[in-house]
Structures are given as structure tokens and as C-alpha cells.
Design an enzyme around this catalytic site. Sequence first.
Site, PDB file in Angstrom:
ATOM      1  N   TYR A   1       0.842  -1.201   0.000  1.00 19.84           N
ATOM      2  CA  TYR A   1       0.000   0.000   0.000  1.00 19.84           C
ATOM      3  C   TYR A   1       0.872   1.244   0.000  1.00 19.84           C
ATOM      4  O   TYR A   1       1.831   1.324   0.744  1.00 19.84           O
ATOM      5  CB  TYR A   1      -0.907   0.016   1.239  1.00 19.84           C
ATOM      6  CG  TYR A   1      -2.356  -0.079   0.814  1.00 19.84           C
ATOM      7  CD1 TYR A   1      -2.986   1.044   0.276  1.00 19.84           C
ATOM      8  CD2 TYR A   1      -3.058  -1.262   0.891  1.00 19.84           C
ATOM      9  CE1 TYR A   1      -4.296   0.962  -0.167  1.00 19.84           C
ATOM     10  CE2 TYR A   1      -4.356  -1.351   0.452  1.00 19.84           C
ATOM     11  CZ  TYR A   1      -4.976  -0.232  -0.077  1.00 19.84           C
ATOM     12  OH  TYR A   1      -6.250  -0.315  -0.529  1.00 19.84           O
TER      13      TYR A   1
ATOM     14  N   GLU B   1      -0.522   4.840  -0.387  1.00 18.91           N
ATOM     15  CA  GLU B   1      -1.345   6.047  -0.578  1.00 18.91           C
ATOM     16  C   GLU B   1      -0.509   7.303  -0.435  1.00 18.91           C
ATOM     17  O   GLU B   1       0.295   7.422   0.476  1.00 18.91           O
ATOM     18  CB  GLU B   1      -2.498   6.063   0.436  1.00 18.91           C
ATOM     19  CG  GLU B   1      -3.701   5.303  -0.077  1.00 18.91           C
ATOM     20  CD  GLU B   1      -4.882   5.341   0.876  1.00 18.91           C
ATOM     21  OE1 GLU B   1      -5.069   6.342   1.577  1.00 18.91           O
ATOM     22  OE2 GLU B   1      -5.614   4.334   0.892  1.00 18.91           O
TER      23      GLU B   1
ATOM     24  N   ASP C   1      -6.861  13.437 -24.823  1.00 13.05           N
ATOM     25  CA  ASP C   1      -6.898  12.034 -24.423  1.00 13.05           C
ATOM     26  C   ASP C   1      -6.271  11.188 -25.525  1.00 13.05           C
ATOM     27  O   ASP C   1      -6.901  10.901 -26.542  1.00 13.05           O
ATOM     28  CB  ASP C   1      -8.368  11.642 -24.177  1.00 13.05           C
ATOM     29  CG  ASP C   1      -8.541  10.154 -23.906  1.00 13.05           C
ATOM     30  OD1 ASP C   1      -7.530   9.431 -23.833  1.00 13.05           O
ATOM     31  OD2 ASP C   1      -9.708   9.721 -23.760  1.00 13.05           O
TER      32      ASP C   1
ATOM     33  N   THR D   1      -3.965   5.971 -21.650  1.00 18.67           N
ATOM     34  CA  THR D   1      -3.804   4.637 -21.086  1.00 18.67           C
ATOM     35  C   THR D   1      -2.341   4.263 -21.279  1.00 18.67           C
ATOM     36  O   THR D   1      -1.598   4.938 -21.995  1.00 18.67           O
ATOM     37  CB  THR D   1      -4.661   3.582 -21.822  1.00 18.67           C
ATOM     38  OG1 THR D   1      -4.191   3.497 -23.173  1.00 18.67           O
ATOM     39  CG2 THR D   1      -6.139   3.933 -21.813  1.00 18.67           C
TER      40      THR D   1
ATOM     41  N   LYS E   1      -2.257   0.420 -24.658  1.00 19.07           N
ATOM     42  CA  LYS E   1      -2.665   0.294 -26.065  1.00 19.07           C
ATOM     43  C   LYS E   1      -1.396   0.348 -26.930  1.00 19.07           C
ATOM     44  O   LYS E   1      -0.574  -0.544 -26.813  1.00 19.07           O
ATOM     45  CB  LYS E   1      -3.721   1.337 -26.383  1.00 19.07           C
ATOM     46  CG  LYS E   1      -4.996   1.102 -25.529  1.00 19.07           C
ATOM     47  CD  LYS E   1      -6.136   2.051 -25.817  1.00 19.07           C
ATOM     48  CE  LYS E   1      -7.310   1.766 -24.872  1.00 19.07           C
ATOM     49  NZ  LYS E   1      -8.424   2.718 -25.055  1.00 19.07           N
TER      50      LYS E   1
ATOM     51  N   ARG F   1      -1.956  -2.674 -18.081  1.00 17.16           N
ATOM     52  CA  ARG F   1      -3.208  -1.906 -18.080  1.00 17.16           C
ATOM     53  C   ARG F   1      -3.121  -0.830 -17.017  1.00 17.16           C
ATOM     54  O   ARG F   1      -2.921  -1.122 -15.843  1.00 17.16           O
ATOM     55  CB  ARG F   1      -4.392  -2.818 -17.749  1.00 17.16           C
ATOM     56  CG  ARG F   1      -4.548  -3.954 -18.710  1.00 17.16           C
ATOM     57  CD  ARG F   1      -5.911  -4.540 -18.594  1.00 17.16           C
ATOM     58  NE  ARG F   1      -6.841  -3.749 -19.364  1.00 17.16           N
ATOM     59  CZ  ARG F   1      -7.069  -3.933 -20.659  1.00 17.16           C
ATOM     60  NH1 ARG F   1      -6.428  -4.860 -21.329  1.00 17.16           N
ATOM     61  NH2 ARG F   1      -7.940  -3.182 -21.289  1.00 17.16           N
TER      62      ARG F   1
HETATM   63  C1  LIG Z   1      -9.476   3.094 -24.199  1.00 14.82           C
HETATM   64  C2  LIG Z   1      -9.803   4.528 -24.034  1.00 14.82           C
HETATM   65  C3  LIG Z   1     -10.059   5.064 -22.755  1.00 14.82           C
HETATM   66  C4  LIG Z   1     -10.303   4.209 -21.541  1.00 14.82           C
HETATM   67  O1  LIG Z   1      -9.296   3.477 -21.059  1.00 14.82           O
HETATM   68  P1  LIG Z   1      -9.597   2.271 -20.046  1.00 14.82           P
HETATM   69  O2  LIG Z   1      -8.232   1.904 -19.586  1.00 14.82           O
HETATM   70  O3  LIG Z   1     -10.306   1.227 -20.823  1.00 14.82           O
HETATM   71  O4  LIG Z   1     -10.428   2.816 -18.921  1.00 14.82           O
HETATM   72  C5  LIG Z   1     -10.227   6.428 -22.651  1.00 14.82           C
HETATM   73  N1  LIG Z   1     -10.169   7.223 -23.734  1.00 14.82           N
HETATM   74  C6  LIG Z   1      -9.948   6.742 -24.972  1.00 14.82           C
HETATM   75  C7  LIG Z   1      -9.888   7.686 -26.119  1.00 14.82           C
HETATM   76  C8  LIG Z   1      -9.778   5.373 -25.157  1.00 14.82           C
HETATM   77  O5  LIG Z   1      -9.607   4.903 -26.386  1.00 14.82           O
END
Ligand SMILES: *Cc1c(COP(=O)(O)O)cnc(C)c1O
Length: 430
Positions: free
Chosen positions: A52, A54, A198, A224, A227, A233
Site C-alpha cells: 500500500y 497512498e 486524451d 492509457t 494500447k 493496463r
Molecule cells: C481506451 C480509451 C479510454 C479508456 O481506457 P480504459 O483503460 O479502458 O479505462 C479512454 N479514452 C480513450 C480515447 C480510449 O480509447
Amino acid sequence: MFSALEQYDPQIYELIRQEQARQSGVIRLIPSENYVSKAVMLATGSCLTNKYAEGYPGKRYYEGQQVTDLIETVAIERAKKIFKADHANVQPYSGSVANLAAYNALAHPGDTIMGLLLSSGGHLTHGSKGSITSKIFNAAHYTVDPATGRLDYDEIEKLAEKIHPKIIISGYTAYPREIDFKRFGEIAGKVGAFHVSDIAHISGLVVAGLHPSPVPYADIVATTTHKTLRGPRGGMLLCKEEHAEKVDKAIIPGQQGGPHMHTITAIAVALAEADTVEFIEYAGQIIKNARRLAEKLMEYGFKLMSDGTDNHLILIDLRNKGIPGKKTAKALDRARIVTNFNTIPGDTSSPLNPNGIRIGTPAVTTRGMKEEQMDEIARFIHTVVENLDRESVIEKVNREVLLLCSQFPVPDHFILPGKKIIHPLSTGQM
Ligand SMILES: *Cc1c(COP(=O)(O)O)cnc(C)c1O
């Protein structure tokens, strides 16, 4: 380690082996998926899951942080270096949580956020109807031009001038073209909005220098880590120094408790991997593969959103073929080609059975596939689509795909010992 798992929990051990067989015995074209390296996998499965932590390095609420502080600091410094950002927060549990924290850092409940509509390629967390982001904030949306499939920056500017959002969101989940982040920064500046970018899908291409970075033009960048970046993850936030404190507070105490230290450890590893020449080559090959796949599909008469791609993903518009997305995705799955059905801009069908298929090349590129294999994959997709109800044809493609997969094995660390499993045909329902 693996034999201990087999001993303690044979049922789960066997299911992991089945998933391994699936991941190695299919062509994975879901553009948000990848295969991580051995080093990332080891860090994810390490003893850091036991701790942990925090708070932030040097400012924790629990003792025993001698090592965690060092690990998180390494992850932060690596993130700042490769994204050229003033500040990085590596604690978000996922991309969704990172987005919510970015909004909470810059806006109050009831303020307006403006992102791309879900059916045009935006993400759920960009203020979509079912998402909590649309309940906390007042959500407004821009769309892509249905004629070109592309963003229309003049229209986005007009909408922003009309509704005066507190936050404008750039970055998407199903947009195959380059994004002009500079223009988004200018639009936000003009209407007095914050710009949140994003880059969940394209962050690997951004760090490789193959897609322009939003970091100079956005107040906060969310991503993220799993990807195209090819890490575990997780999520990350990057920002200018002036927003650093707000961002950190939005994560904890704002939304989260203890950070997932095993994930942060693996993020550190993935960030080092992304800072190599090999990774730049990998990212370049992702794009080359996507372009080649797009070209070949168009030669077979497929209509693609925006008539091609600049990045790792392709949206196939099936309307000219007169077949629904879900039936197509299911038939491809029976042929061992895993995709997802997706809405396309201007789609009037239900999101549960839309007219598009979304595909991408990050995972097949990690397996070492190149342009030549993209030609084969395009041919497979064409054959399945032309023979949706002819199981003997689909069965033949299935065998060809299995052969291709055997020539491009998944990273070897991935295989748990045991009797050989061949992934069975799809039984998935929806
Ligand atoms: C995949 C994705 C997310 C979310 O990510 P998670 O890890 O699945 O919560 C947010 N924004 C965009 C543009 C995405 O493609």
C-alpha cells in the site's frame, strides 16, 4: 512460478492456458489490444502488488515506502522524459479514471465539457449519455463531417464560441486520422476553455514521434498505458507545472486510494522500452501495416471511414456491402480474426448492431507481421465477408489463419507448460 499456480489452482491455470492458446491462435485486430514484453509481464506479476502506498513519493500515509518511492519516482521521470512534460502522474487505475480526474482538476460539477460524439469516434468518458461524466458535467458534443469522416475544425470552433465550454476534449477511440492538437489549443484559448487531450490510443505513436504531441498545446494530457504504448493496463496524466498540484489532488484524495504499485512498476519498464530505437521502428511498422491493410481492403471494394488511415486503426463502413457489423464480426471470429463491431459516423443503426467494423495493427505488428501479411489478412477479411453464411469457406480461412499465426508466434515467455491446446471456434453470444 507457473507450476506452483498449476498446483494451487488447476482450474484457473487451465483457463489461463486456454486464453494463451486463444491469443496465439487468432489474428488480434482490436486496435486497443497488444502483447506486452516479458519484462512488463514480470513486473506486473511482482511482489509490488503487496504494498500500500497512498500518497506520493516522500508524502505517503503508510510507512515502508523505501522502495516504492524510488520506483514511482523512476516511472514519473521516465514519463516526463519521453512525453517532454513538466509533470506526470502515473497512478490512474485506467484511462477512464484518468479522464475523470483531468475534468475534476479543471472544472466543477455542472460545468460544460465538449468532446467528440461517441458515434463519431469519441470515448464513453467524453460525456457520453451512459457515463458518469455526463451526470457530473454538462456534456456537449462535436461530430466528424459525415461526408469526409474527418474533423471539421471550423465547425468545432463555431460550436465552442456558441456554448463556451469549460473544457474542450481532443483525442479519440475510433478516429483514423492525424489530430491537429495545436488548432485545438488555439480554439480553447480563444473561448477561454481548458484543453484536455486524451491520447489513450495513439500515445505509442506520439512518443515515437510519428504523431504530433498534444503536450505543448493541452492543459492536461490523459492516456492509457496498455494500447500502442504496450505497457500494463493503467493510466497516466501529464501536464504543465501550473496544473500539477490540481492533477495530483484530483487522483488522491479526489478519486483513488492506494495506487497499484505493481502496475506502476510495469509502467516504468514499459516507458523505458518505449524510449528505444526498436520501439520507434515498431511504431513505424504499425503505421505502415495499417496503411497497407487499408489500401488492400479498398482494392477489394471496402469503403473506409475517411478513405484510409494515418495511424494504427481502420474503420470499415459496411453499408455498401449491405451486411451488418455484428454478423460480420462474428463470422470473422469463426475464422480466427478478432475485431469489434463499431458505429460509423452518421450510423442510424443501434450501437449493438452498427454498420462498422473497427480494426488495427498494434498486436499483429508486435508478432512481427509486416506488409506481406497485411495483404493476406485483407484477403481473409474479403473472403469471409463475401461468404458470411458459407461455413466451409470460413473453415478454410480459419485453417489458413492458424497457419499464419504459427509462423508468427507470440512472445515465448507467454506460454505456460502443459498439453497443447488449439483454440476452439467461437461460441460467444450477445
Ligand atoms: C481506451 C480509451 C479510454 C479508456 O481506457 P480504459 O483503460 O479502458 O479505462 C479512454 N479514452 C480513450 C480515447 C480510449 O480509447
